[in-house]
Write a protein that holds these residues in place. Sequence first.
Motif, PDB file in Angstrom:
ATOM      1  N   ILE A 157       0.954  -1.123  -0.013  1.00 19.46           N
ATOM      2  CA  ILE A 157       0.075  -0.025  -0.008  1.00 19.46           C
ATOM      3  C   ILE A 157       0.735   1.435   0.037  1.00 19.46           C
ATOM      4  O   ILE A 157       1.758   1.361   0.861  1.00 19.46           O
ATOM      5  N   SER A 158       0.505   2.221  -1.076  1.00 19.86           N
ATOM      6  CA  SER A 158       1.410   3.312  -1.060  1.00 19.86           C
ATOM      7  C   SER A 158       0.569   4.720  -1.237  1.00 19.86           C
ATOM      8  O   SER A 158      -0.449   4.477  -2.020  1.00 19.86           O
ATOM      9  N   GLY A 159       0.802   5.620  -1.093  1.00 18.35           N
ATOM     10  CA  GLY A 159       0.057   7.028  -1.147  1.00 18.35           C
ATOM     11  C   GLY A 159       1.022   7.884  -1.955  1.00 18.35           C
ATOM     12  O   GLY A 159       2.193   7.931  -1.702  1.00 18.35           O
ATOM     13  N   CYS A 160       0.456   8.958  -2.353  1.00 17.14           N
ATOM     14  CA  CYS A 160       1.235  10.227  -2.975  1.00 17.14           C
ATOM     15  C   CYS A 160       0.460  11.520  -2.356  1.00 17.14           C
ATOM     16  O   CYS A 160      -0.584  11.334  -1.582  1.00 17.14           O
ATOM     17  N   ALA A 161       0.637  12.505  -2.766  1.00 17.07           N
ATOM     18  CA  ALA A 161       0.240  13.838  -2.288  1.00 17.07           C
ATOM     19  C   ALA A 161      -1.181  14.092  -2.781  1.00 17.07           C
ATOM     20  O   ALA A 161      -1.857  14.391  -1.842  1.00 17.07           O
ATOM     21  N   THR A 162      -1.611  13.428  -3.727  1.00 15.07           N
ATOM     22  CA  THR A 162      -2.995  13.407  -4.277  1.00 15.07           C
ATOM     23  C   THR A 162      -3.950  12.597  -3.924  1.00 15.07           C
ATOM     24  O   THR A 162      -5.057  12.631  -3.379  1.00 15.07           O
ATOM     25  N   LEU A 163      -3.407  11.303  -3.279  1.00 11.59           N
ATOM     26  CA  LEU A 163      -4.046  10.023  -2.816  1.00 11.59           C
ATOM     27  C   LEU A 163      -3.134   9.559  -1.781  1.00 11.59           C
ATOM     28  O   LEU A 163      -2.497   8.649  -1.994  1.00 11.59           O
ATOM     29  N   PRO A 164      -3.180  10.374  -0.481  1.00 13.23           N
ATOM     30  CA  PRO A 164      -2.239   9.756   0.695  1.00 13.23           C
ATOM     31  C   PRO A 164      -2.777   8.585   1.162  1.00 13.23           C
ATOM     32  O   PRO A 164      -3.938   8.181   1.090  1.00 13.23           O
ATOM     33  N   ARG A 165      -1.915   7.858   1.827  1.00 16.61           N
ATOM     34  CA  ARG A 165      -2.005   6.641   2.543  1.00 16.61           C
ATOM     35  C   ARG A 165      -2.802   7.150   4.234  1.00 16.61           C
ATOM     36  O   ARG A 165      -1.773   7.826   4.592  1.00 16.61           O
ATOM     37  N   VAL A 166      -3.635   6.667   4.518  1.00 12.91           N
ATOM     38  CA  VAL A 166      -4.108   6.877   5.899  1.00 12.91           C
ATOM     39  C   VAL A 166      -3.702   5.643   6.902  1.00 12.91           C
ATOM     40  O   VAL A 166      -4.346   4.744   6.604  1.00 12.91           O
ATOM     41  N   SER A 167      -2.570   6.024   7.400  1.00 10.86           N
ATOM     42  CA  SER A 167      -2.343   4.668   8.531  1.00 10.86           C
ATOM     43  C   SER A 167      -3.116   4.805   9.858  1.00 10.86           C
ATOM     44  O   SER A 167      -3.267   5.890  10.551  1.00 10.86           O
ATOM     45  N   VAL A 168      -3.684   3.732  10.238  1.00 12.28           N
ATOM     46  CA  VAL A 168      -4.113   3.793  11.808  1.00 12.28           C
ATOM     47  C   VAL A 168      -3.241   2.713  12.496  1.00 12.28           C
ATOM     48  O   VAL A 168      -2.908   1.605  12.223  1.00 12.28           O
ATOM     49  N   PHE A 169      -3.147   3.277  13.718  1.00 12.17           N
ATOM     50  CA  PHE A 169      -2.469   2.453  14.872  1.00 12.17           C
ATOM     51  C   PHE A 169      -3.344   2.259  15.979  1.00 12.17           C
ATOM     52  O   PHE A 169      -3.902   3.740  16.523  1.00 12.17           O
ATOM     53  N   LYS A 170      -3.709   1.297  16.410  1.00 10.37           N
ATOM     54  CA  LYS A 170      -4.360   1.213  17.734  1.00 10.37           C
ATOM     55  C   LYS A 170      -3.940   0.431  18.848  1.00 10.37           C
ATOM     56  O   LYS A 170      -3.270  -0.622  18.493  1.00 10.37           O
ATOM     57  N   SER A 171      -3.944   1.012  19.965  1.00  9.10           N
ATOM     58  CA  SER A 171      -3.566   0.457  21.165  1.00  9.10           C
ATOM     59  C   SER A 171      -4.621  -0.118  22.065  1.00  9.10           C
ATOM     60  O   SER A 171      -5.969   0.523  21.845  1.00  9.10           O
ATOM     61  N   ASN A 172      -4.516  -0.497  23.361  1.00  5.14           N
ATOM     62  CA  ASN A 172      -5.768  -0.616  24.058  1.00  5.14           C
ATOM     63  C   ASN A 172      -6.179   0.793  24.786  1.00  5.14           C
ATOM     64  O   ASN A 172      -7.564   0.576  24.944  1.00  5.14           O
ATOM     65  N   ARG A 173      -5.528   1.615  24.649  1.00  2.00           N
ATOM     66  CA  ARG A 173      -6.026   3.031  25.209  1.00  2.00           C
ATOM     67  C   ARG A 173      -6.291   4.311  24.135  1.00  2.00           C
ATOM     68  O   ARG A 173      -7.021   4.971  24.394  1.00  2.00           O
ATOM     69  N   TYR A 174      -5.560   4.261  23.080  1.00  6.67           N
ATOM     70  CA  TYR A 174      -5.440   5.317  22.141  1.00  6.67           C
ATOM     71  C   TYR A 174      -5.811   4.623  20.686  1.00  6.67           C
ATOM     72  O   TYR A 174      -5.154   3.553  20.312  1.00  6.67           O
ATOM     73  N   LEU A 175      -5.927   5.575  19.808  1.00 12.53           N
ATOM     74  CA  LEU A 175      -6.139   5.329  18.357  1.00 12.53           C
ATOM     75  C   LEU A 175      -5.067   6.631  17.624  1.00 12.53           C
ATOM     76  O   LEU A 175      -4.993   7.651  18.272  1.00 12.53           O
TER      77      LEU A 175
END
Length: 95
Positions: A1-19
Amino acid sequence: ISGCATLPRVSVFKSNRYLSVQAIDDVNATTLCALHSKATGHKANKEGAAALGEAFAAKLKEAGITSIVFDRNGYQYHGVIAAFGDALRANEIKF
């Protein structure tokens, strides 16, 4: 998965307490915008993920981004991750 300036990659990180979410331009190796649930006061549950998704969609629209590549980082599209993604879609962010 790769993104560019016009179509960026939205990366999600989830822990037990935070997103934590960030829109990344992989071509230039820069973060276009980021948001953390600790800073916004949301928890890592479905309601908090939906609220974070709405806030992040507003931030993306501010930056002029309406389409993204959604990077779940190996998490199943279920529960908290799905609530975040549905909130983005509800706020007219396409992926």
